[in-house]
Design a protein around this motif. Structure first.
Motif, mmCIF file in Angstrom:
data_model
loop_
_atom_site.group_PDB
_atom_site.id
_atom_site.type_symbol
_atom_site.label_atom_id
_atom_site.label_comp_id
_atom_site.label_asym_id
_atom_site.label_seq_id
_atom_site.Cartn_x
_atom_site.Cartn_y
_atom_site.Cartn_z
ATOM 1 N N UNK A 118 0.831 -1.219 0.000
ATOM 2 C CA UNK A 118 0.000 0.000 0.000
ATOM 3 C C UNK A 118 0.862 1.264 0.000
ATOM 4 N N UNK A 119 1.930 1.252 0.776
ATOM 5 C CA UNK A 119 2.819 2.417 0.800
ATOM 6 C C UNK A 119 3.462 2.618 -0.565
ATOM 7 N N UNK A 120 3.911 1.535 -1.201
ATOM 8 C CA UNK A 120 4.527 1.666 -2.525
ATOM 9 C C UNK A 120 3.517 2.147 -3.564
ATOM 10 N N UNK A 121 2.293 1.671 -3.490
ATOM 11 C CA UNK A 121 1.244 2.150 -4.411
ATOM 12 C C UNK A 121 1.007 3.642 -4.178
ATOM 13 N N UNK A 122 0.924 4.042 -2.911
ATOM 14 C CA UNK A 122 0.735 5.457 -2.599
ATOM 15 C C UNK A 122 1.867 6.313 -3.127
ATOM 16 N N UNK A 123 3.090 5.844 -2.953
ATOM 17 C CA UNK A 123 4.243 6.580 -3.464
ATOM 18 C C UNK A 123 4.202 6.663 -4.992
ATOM 19 N N UNK A 124 3.744 5.595 -5.627
ATOM 20 C CA UNK A 124 3.615 5.607 -7.087
ATOM 21 C C UNK A 124 2.592 6.642 -7.546
ATOM 22 N N UNK A 125 1.478 6.735 -6.824
ATOM 23 C CA UNK A 125 0.457 7.726 -7.179
ATOM 24 C C UNK A 125 0.966 9.149 -6.972
ATOM 25 N N UNK A 126 1.692 9.364 -5.886
ATOM 26 C CA UNK A 126 2.272 10.684 -5.641
ATOM 27 C C UNK A 126 3.265 11.025 -6.745
ATOM 28 N N UNK A 127 4.067 10.054 -7.131
ATOM 29 C CA UNK A 127 5.051 10.267 -8.195
ATOM 30 C C UNK A 127 4.361 10.602 -9.511
ATOM 31 N N UNK A 128 3.296 9.874 -9.830
ATOM 32 C CA UNK A 128 2.556 10.146 -11.073
ATOM 33 C C UNK A 128 1.991 11.561 -11.066
ATOM 34 N N UNK A 129 1.454 11.992 -9.929
ATOM 35 C CA UNK A 129 0.907 13.345 -9.852
ATOM 36 C C UNK A 129 2.018 14.392 -9.970
ATOM 37 N N UNK A 130 3.141 14.139 -9.334
ATOM 38 C CA UNK A 130 4.257 15.079 -9.449
ATOM 39 C C UNK A 130 4.751 15.166 -10.886
ATOM 40 N N UNK A 131 4.825 14.027 -11.570
ATOM 41 C CA UNK A 131 5.227 14.035 -12.982
ATOM 42 C C UNK A 131 4.231 14.814 -13.822
ATOM 43 N N UNK A 132 2.950 14.573 -13.582
ATOM 44 C CA UNK A 132 1.902 15.309 -14.299
ATOM 45 C C UNK A 132 2.078 16.809 -14.108
ATOM 46 N N UNK A 133 2.205 17.223 -12.854
ATOM 47 C CA UNK A 133 2.343 18.646 -12.568
ATOM 48 C C UNK A 133 3.585 19.234 -13.231
ATOM 49 N N UNK A 134 4.676 18.477 -13.231
ATOM 50 C CA UNK A 134 5.896 18.958 -13.869
ATOM 51 C C UNK A 134 5.761 19.087 -15.373
ATOM 52 N N UNK A 135 5.174 18.079 -15.997
ATOM 53 C CA UNK A 135 5.030 18.087 -17.459
ATOM 54 C C UNK A 135 4.055 19.175 -17.910
ATOM 55 N N UNK A 136 2.848 19.203 -17.334
ATOM 56 C CA UNK A 136 1.877 20.208 -17.791
ATOM 57 C C UNK A 136 2.303 21.615 -17.367
ATOM 58 N N UNK A 137 2.979 21.729 -16.231
ATOM 59 C CA UNK A 137 3.477 23.042 -15.818
ATOM 60 C C UNK A 137 4.474 23.595 -16.816
ATOM 61 N N UNK A 138 5.360 22.736 -17.279
ATOM 62 C CA UNK A 138 6.356 23.156 -18.268
ATOM 63 C C UNK A 138 5.694 23.485 -19.608
ATOM 64 N N UNK A 139 4.790 22.620 -20.052
ATOM 65 C CA UNK A 139 4.113 22.851 -21.339
ATOM 66 C C UNK A 139 3.248 24.106 -21.310
ATOM 67 N N UNK A 140 2.450 24.252 -20.259
ATOM 68 C CA UNK A 140 1.565 25.422 -20.165
ATOM 69 C C UNK A 140 2.378 26.703 -19.959
ATOM 70 N N UNK A 141 3.503 26.591 -19.268
ATOM 71 C CA UNK A 141 4.395 27.743 -19.116
ATOM 72 C C UNK A 141 4.964 28.171 -20.462
ATOM 73 N N UNK A 142 5.336 27.194 -21.288
ATOM 74 C CA UNK A 142 5.850 27.505 -22.626
ATOM 75 C C UNK A 142 4.757 28.145 -23.483
ATOM 76 N N UNK A 143 3.540 27.623 -23.382
ATOM 77 C CA UNK A 143 2.426 28.208 -24.135
ATOM 78 C C UNK A 143 2.149 29.642 -23.679
ATOM 79 N N UNK A 144 2.185 29.848 -22.374
ATOM 80 C CA UNK A 144 1.962 31.203 -21.849
ATOM 81 C C UNK A 144 3.034 32.157 -22.349
#
Length: 118
Positions: free
Chosen positions: A78-104
């Protein structure tokens, strides 16, 4: 506001750099946690096996100790699954933050990146 055209190779490198940093940090966290937990569960299994083999753990108590080991394994996963979900969200935020920042930057408009799960 200064408009900065999107440089595709630079944008790719920014996304890769951010993703690598996030993954590297979270893999280190998972490795440290995993090593400690795996060692503890292996030790627990060895202790249970020794107690059963020697008769110190009577048949009436075996299920209790096996259930405890099962609970340890479930918590570990359960802890590893939770860490995986946190990692996925952090990756999402990093990728879309960079892309949307470039668009802006390229349009002079302010675009808000979509949130995880939208």
């Amino acid at each position: 506001m200064t408009i900065t055209p999107i440089n595709v190779p630079d944008l790719i490198n920014q996304i890769k750099t951010q993703a690598t940093a996030i993954l590297g940090q979270n893999i280190e966290t998972a490795q440290g946690f995993s090593q400690e937990q795996l060692a503890a569960m292996a030790q627990q299994a060895e202790t249970i096996a020794g107690g059963i083999a020697s008769g110190e753990i009577r048949p009436s108590l075996q299920q209790f100790f096996l259930d405890q080991l099962k609970q340890s394994a479930q918590n570990f996963v359960r802890v590893l699954v939770g860490l995986s979900l946190v990692t996925a969200e952090q990756l999402w935020n990093g990728v879309v933050g960079t892309l949307w920042g470039a668009l802006s930057g390229a349009t002079g408009l302010h675009f808000t990146p979509p949130a995880w799960g939208q």
